[in-house]
Design a protein around this motif. Sequence first.
Motif, PDB file in Angstrom:
ATOM      1  N   LYS B  98     -89.127 -49.096  -1.866  1.00 39.97           N
ATOM      2  CA  LYS B  98     -87.926 -50.066  -0.894  1.00 39.97           C
ATOM      3  C   LYS B  98     -88.310 -50.466   0.461  1.00 39.97           C
ATOM      4  O   LYS B  98     -89.474 -49.691   0.718  1.00 39.97           O
ATOM      5  CB  LYS B  98     -86.737 -48.706  -0.399  1.00 39.97           C
ATOM      6  N   ASN B  99     -87.940 -51.520   0.734  1.00 32.57           N
ATOM      7  CA  ASN B  99     -88.439 -52.373   1.831  1.00 32.57           C
ATOM      8  C   ASN B  99     -89.605 -52.171   2.287  1.00 32.57           C
ATOM      9  O   ASN B  99     -89.941 -51.677   3.585  1.00 32.57           O
ATOM     10  CB  ASN B  99     -87.776 -51.646   2.903  1.00 32.57           C
ATOM     11  N   TYR B 100     -89.856 -52.595   0.957  1.00 30.90           N
ATOM     12  CA  TYR B 100     -92.535 -52.781   1.441  1.00 30.90           C
ATOM     13  C   TYR B 100     -92.437 -53.719   2.887  1.00 30.90           C
ATOM     14  O   TYR B 100     -91.754 -55.147   2.366  1.00 30.90           O
ATOM     15  CB  TYR B 100     -92.698 -53.389  -0.225  1.00 30.90           C
ATOM     16  N   PRO B 101     -93.472 -53.984   3.672  1.00 30.54           N
ATOM     17  CA  PRO B 101     -93.027 -54.848   4.557  1.00 30.54           C
ATOM     18  C   PRO B 101     -93.883 -56.083   4.144  1.00 30.54           C
ATOM     19  O   PRO B 101     -95.441 -55.077   3.950  1.00 30.54           O
ATOM     20  CB  PRO B 101     -93.071 -54.221   6.110  1.00 30.54           C
ATOM     21  N   CYS B 114     -91.227 -60.200   6.002  1.00 33.69           N
ATOM     22  CA  CYS B 114     -90.438 -59.633   4.729  1.00 33.69           C
ATOM     23  C   CYS B 114     -90.298 -58.428   4.607  1.00 33.69           C
ATOM     24  O   CYS B 114     -91.022 -57.468   4.649  1.00 33.69           O
ATOM     25  CB  CYS B 114     -90.620 -60.554   3.472  1.00 33.69           C
ATOM     26  N   ARG B 115     -89.375 -57.721   4.519  1.00 23.16           N
ATOM     27  CA  ARG B 115     -89.298 -56.781   3.223  1.00 23.16           C
ATOM     28  C   ARG B 115     -88.558 -57.195   1.597  1.00 23.16           C
ATOM     29  O   ARG B 115     -87.832 -57.363   1.267  1.00 23.16           O
ATOM     30  CB  ARG B 115     -87.719 -55.473   3.457  1.00 23.16           C
ATOM     31  N   TYR B 136     -85.726 -59.957   1.657  1.00 22.59           N
ATOM     32  CA  TYR B 136     -84.878 -59.989   2.588  1.00 22.59           C
ATOM     33  C   TYR B 136     -86.136 -60.485   3.539  1.00 22.59           C
ATOM     34  O   TYR B 136     -86.987 -60.358   3.971  1.00 22.59           O
ATOM     35  CB  TYR B 136     -84.859 -58.487   2.623  1.00 22.59           C
ATOM     36  N   ASP B 137     -85.451 -61.761   4.333  1.00 21.49           N
ATOM     37  CA  ASP B 137     -85.974 -62.375   5.107  1.00 21.49           C
ATOM     38  C   ASP B 137     -86.481 -61.229   6.477  1.00 21.49           C
ATOM     39  O   ASP B 137     -84.572 -61.682   6.946  1.00 21.49           O
ATOM     40  CB  ASP B 137     -85.375 -63.389   5.440  1.00 21.49           C
ATOM     41  N   VAL B 138     -86.463 -60.778   7.113  1.00 21.41           N
ATOM     42  CA  VAL B 138     -86.353 -60.195   8.461  1.00 21.41           C
ATOM     43  C   VAL B 138     -87.238 -61.269   9.406  1.00 21.41           C
ATOM     44  O   VAL B 138     -87.166 -60.491  10.584  1.00 21.41           O
ATOM     45  CB  VAL B 138     -86.540 -58.936   8.187  1.00 21.41           C
TER      46      VAL B 138
END
Lengths: 135, 403
Positions: B98-101, B114-115, B136-138
Motif C-alpha cells: 500500500k502507498n509505496y513511494p 507517486c504512491r 497516485y500522483d502526489v
Amino acid sequence: MKILIVDDEIEICSLFKNIIETYGHEIKLASNGDAALDTYRKFRPDLVLMDYRMPGKDGLKTTEEIFNYDPEAQILFCSADSSVKGKAMERGAVGFLQKPFDLEVLIDTIDIYEKKKVEVKKNQDSNSLIADITF
Amino acid sequence: MGKANGSSKKQKKEPDYEQMYKKLEESHDIYHKFFEEVNDAFFVSTKDGKLVDANKAYCELFGVNKEEIKKINVIETYVNPDDRREFLTRVERDGLVKNYPVKLKNVNGREMDCRITAVTLLNKKEEIIGYQGIIYDVTEKKKLQKELENTKNDFQLYLDIFVHDFRNFISVPNVYTSLGRKMVEDRLGVYEKLFKSGDLNRFYKVVKDDLKKTDEMLVNNQNVIKKAIGLIENIETLMKSQHTKKNFTKQNLNEILNSCIGWIKEKYDSKIPLSINYSGMPGANIMADELINNLFTNVFDNAIKYSDKKRTELWVKIEDSVEYWGVRIADTGSGIPEGQRGRVFERYERLKNHEVSGKGLGGVLIKSLAERYDGEVTIEDRIPGDYTQGTCFIIKLPKYTVD
C-alpha cells in the motif's frame, strides 16, 4: 571587581565596558567561546557576563568549559533569548539578565555581585582568623 | 404398503445460464466503467512489466494514448529502475503493497512523486503472473506540504529574528538613552559649579570629555540602528525573492556588476581601503529583475565584512560555462572551512544551531536570489586547498536565449 564580558556584538561589549568601567570595575572582553576561556585563565575574573548565541561555541558550552577549569566561577547569563534561562541555571549560572535591559537593572545586578564578593571575602577572612586562633 | 414410486425426489433445476451471463456482463460493464472513469491511474501488468491494460487516468498521467499502452514496459516509467526491483520484492513477499513511494516519469521525462498500491495476480497454480494496482500522483501534494513546512519554518525564523536580534539591537540605545539622560541631570550641576568658579580651562576639559563620551554613545547607537535597518532590508528582500512574481527581462550582467561594484565602492571606500579587480564579458545576458542587484551586493557585503579591515581586495570575473554565466567573486577574508560551507546558505540553521550567530541572513539571501533566477551558488577556496587565504563565491546564472 574584575569582570569578563563575553559577547560577539561589538556594540554590546562596548556598552558594558562604558557603563561598568564608570563604576570602577576592571573589564576584559571576549567575542567567542575560545577567547573567553583563554581570557578567563589569564584574567581570573570575579564575574563573567555570558552571551548565549555566538559563532563557534555557544554560551552554554563555554560555561561548561569554564566550570571544568574553575568550578567556583561566577557566570551571569545575559541573552535576548529567554528560553535559555533554564538551561543556563541548570549549568550553574548565578543569574540571568534578559536583553534588552535597563541601565538601573545592569547597575543593580553588578552591585549585587560586588556585595556578594565582599561578603564572601569577609567570611573567608573570619574563617582564616578562627583557623589562626585554633592553631 | 409400499411407497409411491418416482415422485418423492425433487427435480434439480437447470441453471439459468443466460441470466448468469447477463449478470456477469453487467458486472463486467460496471467494473470496466469504474476502471475507465475513475480519477486514479489503474494498471494491469505482466510479471516482466508489459502493460496488459491501463485506464484513461493512467494514459493522462504518463502522456500516452490507449493504443500505445501495450507497447509500454512499466520499467521505463521508473526514474530509478532499482525502485521497481525493491517494490516487486515487497509485493511478492506480502501479496499487497500500500502507498509505496516511488519517483516515476512520463513520456516527456517529467518526474512525478507517486504512491503505488498493488496486488499480485496469480494463476490456478498460485504462481504470480502479473500485478494490478493504482498509482497516485502526489507531486502537487508534496509540493504543497513542502511549501507549508517552509512557511511554518519562515514564521519561526522571522519570530526568532524579531525576538533575538532586535532585542539585542534595542539593548544599546535603551541603555545609552538612560545614561544620556542621567548625564544631563548630573552634569548640569557640575558645569554650573565649574563655570562659577571661573576655572574655564577645567570647565572646557570636563565639557570636552563629556562630549567625547556622548559622541561614542551616539556612534554605537547609530551602528546598531544601521545593523537593524540592514536586517530589515534583508528580510524584505528575502520575502520578495520568494513571493513576488517573476517578471524577468533581458539584462546585461556586465552592467549589473558594474552598477553593484559602484554601489559597494561608494558604501565602503571612505571607511576601508577597498580594491575591486573586475574582469567582465561583453554580451553576457541573463533573464532577471531588479532584485538581481541584491544578489551581488550581498556577496560583496559578506566578502568585505569578513575581510581584513586594513586592506580588502576583491576579484570579480565573468566566465562562460556552456549554458550558464559563472560569476566568480574572490576575497581575502578569513575563509570558510569546507565542512562549514553548507551552513552559510542554510536558512533554518540558526533555528537548529545556536553556535550560529544571529545576523547570518546574508548567505540565505544569496542562495534564495540565485534560485529565483534558476541559478546556483557554491563556495570554493580562493587558493585551492588553503581556506585561510579567502573565499570564492561562484554564482551560476542561466544564459539568456532567444527561446
